[in-house]
Design an enzyme around this catalytic site. Structure first.
Site, PDB file in Angstrom:
ATOM      1  N   SER A 125    -127.256 -40.022 -69.975  1.00 46.79           N
ATOM      2  CA  SER A 125    -127.045 -41.428 -70.331  1.00 46.79           C
ATOM      3  C   SER A 125    -126.657 -42.247 -69.115  1.00 46.79           C
ATOM      4  O   SER A 125    -126.734 -43.468 -69.144  1.00 46.79           O
ATOM      5  CB  SER A 125    -125.903 -41.550 -71.342  1.00 46.79           C
ATOM      6  N   HIS A 146    -134.555 -40.421 -72.476  1.00 44.53           N
ATOM      7  CA  HIS A 146    -133.236 -40.699 -73.062  1.00 44.53           C
ATOM      8  C   HIS A 146    -133.368 -40.955 -74.560  1.00 44.53           C
ATOM      9  O   HIS A 146    -133.759 -42.040 -74.987  1.00 44.53           O
ATOM     10  CB  HIS A 146    -132.626 -41.917 -72.332  1.00 44.53           C
ATOM     11  N   GLU A 158    -135.859 -44.038 -74.521  1.00 45.99           N
ATOM     12  CA  GLU A 158    -136.037 -44.735 -73.234  1.00 45.99           C
ATOM     13  C   GLU A 158    -136.637 -43.753 -72.226  1.00 45.99           C
ATOM     14  O   GLU A 158    -136.213 -42.589 -72.146  1.00 45.99           O
ATOM     15  CB  GLU A 158    -134.690 -45.253 -72.713  1.00 45.99           C
ATOM     16  N   ASN A 196    -127.833 -49.242 -73.654  1.00 44.74           N
ATOM     17  CA  ASN A 196    -126.393 -49.192 -73.394  1.00 44.74           C
ATOM     18  C   ASN A 196    -125.934 -50.324 -72.488  1.00 44.74           C
ATOM     19  O   ASN A 196    -124.798 -50.796 -72.586  1.00 44.74           O
ATOM     20  CB  ASN A 196    -126.004 -47.840 -72.790  1.00 44.74           C
TER      21      ASN A 196
HETATM   22  P1  NAD Z   1    -122.456 -32.218 -76.507  1.00 45.83           P
HETATM   23  O1  NAD Z   1    -121.131 -31.978 -75.901  1.00 45.83           O
HETATM   24  O2  NAD Z   1    -122.581 -32.409 -77.968  1.00 45.83           O
HETATM   25  O3  NAD Z   1    -123.448 -31.016 -76.101  1.00 45.83           O
HETATM   26  C1  NAD Z   1    -123.580 -30.518 -74.798  1.00 45.83           C
HETATM   27  C2  NAD Z   1    -123.948 -29.054 -74.894  1.00 45.83           C
HETATM   28  O4  NAD Z   1    -124.287 -28.589 -73.582  1.00 45.83           O
HETATM   29  C3  NAD Z   1    -122.785 -28.169 -75.388  1.00 45.83           C
HETATM   30  O5  NAD Z   1    -123.225 -27.426 -76.505  1.00 45.83           O
HETATM   31  C4  NAD Z   1    -122.475 -27.298 -74.179  1.00 45.83           C
HETATM   32  O6  NAD Z   1    -122.053 -25.987 -74.532  1.00 45.83           O
HETATM   33  C5  NAD Z   1    -123.828 -27.271 -73.489  1.00 45.83           C
HETATM   34  N1  NAD Z   1    -123.778 -26.833 -72.100  1.00 45.83           N
HETATM   35  C6  NAD Z   1    -122.824 -27.080 -71.167  1.00 45.83           C
HETATM   36  N2  NAD Z   1    -123.152 -26.459 -70.002  1.00 45.83           N
HETATM   37  C7  NAD Z   1    -124.336 -25.833 -70.207  1.00 45.83           C
HETATM   38  C8  NAD Z   1    -125.171 -25.012 -69.398  1.00 45.83           C
HETATM   39  N3  NAD Z   1    -124.864 -24.714 -68.149  1.00 45.83           N
HETATM   40  N4  NAD Z   1    -126.307 -24.521 -69.938  1.00 45.83           N
HETATM   41  C9  NAD Z   1    -126.641 -24.799 -71.222  1.00 45.83           C
HETATM   42  N5  NAD Z   1    -125.892 -25.569 -72.040  1.00 45.83           N
HETATM   43  C10 NAD Z   1    -124.747 -26.077 -71.540  1.00 45.83           C
HETATM   44  O7  NAD Z   1    -123.058 -33.473 -75.695  1.00 45.83           O
HETATM   45  P2  NAD Z   1    -124.251 -34.448 -76.141  1.00 45.83           P
HETATM   46  O8  NAD Z   1    -123.683 -35.652 -76.773  1.00 45.83           O
HETATM   47  O9  NAD Z   1    -125.293 -33.648 -76.850  1.00 45.83           O
HETATM   48  O10 NAD Z   1    -124.789 -34.918 -74.707  1.00 45.83           O
HETATM   49  C11 NAD Z   1    -125.745 -34.173 -73.978  1.00 45.83           C
HETATM   50  C12 NAD Z   1    -126.460 -35.081 -73.000  1.00 45.83           C
HETATM   51  O11 NAD Z   1    -127.097 -36.131 -73.715  1.00 45.83           O
HETATM   52  C13 NAD Z   1    -125.563 -35.764 -71.982  1.00 45.83           C
HETATM   53  O12 NAD Z   1    -126.236 -35.845 -70.743  1.00 45.83           O
HETATM   54  C14 NAD Z   1    -125.342 -37.151 -72.575  1.00 45.83           C
HETATM   55  O13 NAD Z   1    -125.094 -38.130 -71.589  1.00 45.83           O
HETATM   56  C15 NAD Z   1    -126.681 -37.390 -73.199  1.00 45.83           C
HETATM   57  N6  NAD Z   1    -126.727 -38.378 -74.313  1.00 45.83           N
HETATM   58  C16 NAD Z   1    -125.733 -38.410 -75.244  1.00 45.83           C
HETATM   59  C17 NAD Z   1    -125.815 -39.334 -76.302  1.00 45.83           C
HETATM   60  C18 NAD Z   1    -124.765 -39.383 -77.369  1.00 45.83           C
HETATM   61  O14 NAD Z   1    -124.699 -40.392 -78.073  1.00 45.83           O
HETATM   62  N7  NAD Z   1    -123.983 -38.361 -77.568  1.00 45.83           N
HETATM   63  C19 NAD Z   1    -126.902 -40.207 -76.387  1.00 45.83           C
HETATM   64  C20 NAD Z   1    -127.920 -40.121 -75.429  1.00 45.83           C
HETATM   65  C21 NAD Z   1    -127.808 -39.194 -74.391  1.00 45.83           C
END
Ligand code: NAD
Length: 297
Positions: A125, A146, A158, A196
């Site tokens: 993000s 994204h 995106e 965002n």
């Molecule tokens: P989350 O915490 O729900 O999930 C992240 C996952 O990644 C966890 O299950 C964790 O165990 C895993 N992880 C950590 N290190 C790892 C590794 N080395 N190998 C494999 N898996 C690993 O987080 P999320 O909300 O799903 O966010 C994930 C990505 O998506 C981020 O980059 C975030 O910026 C992006 N994002 C989030 C949102 C949102 O609203 N939550 C929206 C768009 C984008």
């Protein structure tokens, strides 16, 4: 088909089975693609699969997919505890924790197992796509894809090109998003992209309005729901997104664009310091511990 003539994506690797990763695996599998789902432990992958199974069951109950669709889609998702399972992937989407060091380590481990023509996408993000691309062995085959949260529900994706992203990669990514039934909007690689960049300053402004005593939580949310026809008030939406996430996006905008108009509201900082992060901690601008949400100010 080789990259350059528009790679047809059949098998997708997803790294991270959290909120976003399991949503991405969900929509890919329903679109008929084979999926390899990775996380740091078997338990995390299992949790992700359970969430997908539950979310698809809700879609069955609503009649948007059939029980047979659900079963076929779940059968297409294979747990991948090691990156070896990504050898046959046509694209790998990184959706791991928002931490640049974590993402760099993933790319390093991924390079040796991926075929050279395979593209890598990040769902980040806030981290620069150009900088992440430069940390890979294939910057021209790297792109930002994204997805919005919750992935199975939101129509938009995106698409962000880094400086080095090649046209074939961009075209393949566009075709992939269309195959998922989503609409792509193209954003340049600047902090917080488009959604965002517009949404979070509005939420931050709503918090300033509260902070300065211009309105109460209730009057601010009611005003924007009934006066601007927003489906949710900005403070209700902030609680839904998570106040820690809201703060971190404002910090990225403030630091990345060096403009005081993105200064995070001190009241937002206070809520995060208190651990009142919104729905996920049961308290934010509303208190969710009772039967109905009650404004906390
Ligand atoms: P989350 O915490 O729900 O999930 C992240 C996952 O990644 C966890 O299950 C964790 O165990 C895993 N992880 C950590 N290190 C790892 C590794 N080395 N190998 C494999 N898996 C690993 O987080 P999320 O909300 O799903 O966010 C994930 C990505 O998506 C981020 O980059 C975030 O910026 C992006 N994002 C989030 C949102 C949102 O609203 N939550 C929206 C768009 C984008």
């Amino acid at each position: 088909m080789a990259q350059g003539t528009g790679t047809e994506i059949k098998t997708v690797g997803v790294i991270g089975a959290g909120q976003m990763g399991n949503g991405i695996a969900h929509v890919c599998a329903l679109a008929g693609l084979e999926v390899r789902l990775n996380d740091v432990s078997e338990d995390k992958i299992k949790e992700g699969l359970a969430t997908i199974g539950g979310n698809m069951a809700r879609q069955v109950a609503k009649g948007t997919i059939t029980g047979a669709d659900r079963k076929a889609a779940l059968d297409r998702i294979r747990p991948a505890l090691s990156y070896e399972a990504f050898g046959d992937c046509d694209i790998v989407i990184e959706a791991a924790t928002e931490n640049e060091a974590v993402k760099r380590k993933i790319f390093d481990a991924l390079h040796p197992v991926l075929r050279p023509e395979v593209m890598i996408a990040s769902n980040t993000s806030s981290i620069s796509i150009t900088r992440l691309a430069a940390a890979t062995d294939r910057p021209e085959k790297f792109i930002g894809i994204h997805f919005m949260n919750p992935v199975p529900v939101m129509e938009l994706v995106e698409l962000i090109r880094g400086i080095a992203t090649g046209d074939p990669t961009f075209e393949s990514a566009k075709a992939f998003i269309a195959k998922l039934g989503k609409t792509a909007s193209v954003a340049e690689d600047f902090p917080a992209f488009i959604v965002n960049r517009i949404l979070l300053p509005m939420i931050n402004e709503a918090i300033y309005v509260l902070y300065e005593g211009v309105g109460s939580v209730d009057s601010i949310d009611t005003s924007m729901r009934l006066g601007a026809h927003h489906p949710m008030g900005p403070l209700q939406l902030a609680d839904f997104i998570g106040l820690d996430t809201c703060l971190s996006v404002m910090q990225v905008l403030h630091e990345g664009l060096a403009d005081s108009k993105y200064r995070p509201c001190p009241l937002l900082v206070k809520y995060v310091e208190a651990g009142w992060l919104g729905r996920k901690t049961k308290r934010g601008f509303y208190d969710y511990r009772g039967e109905h949400p009650v404004p906390t100010r």
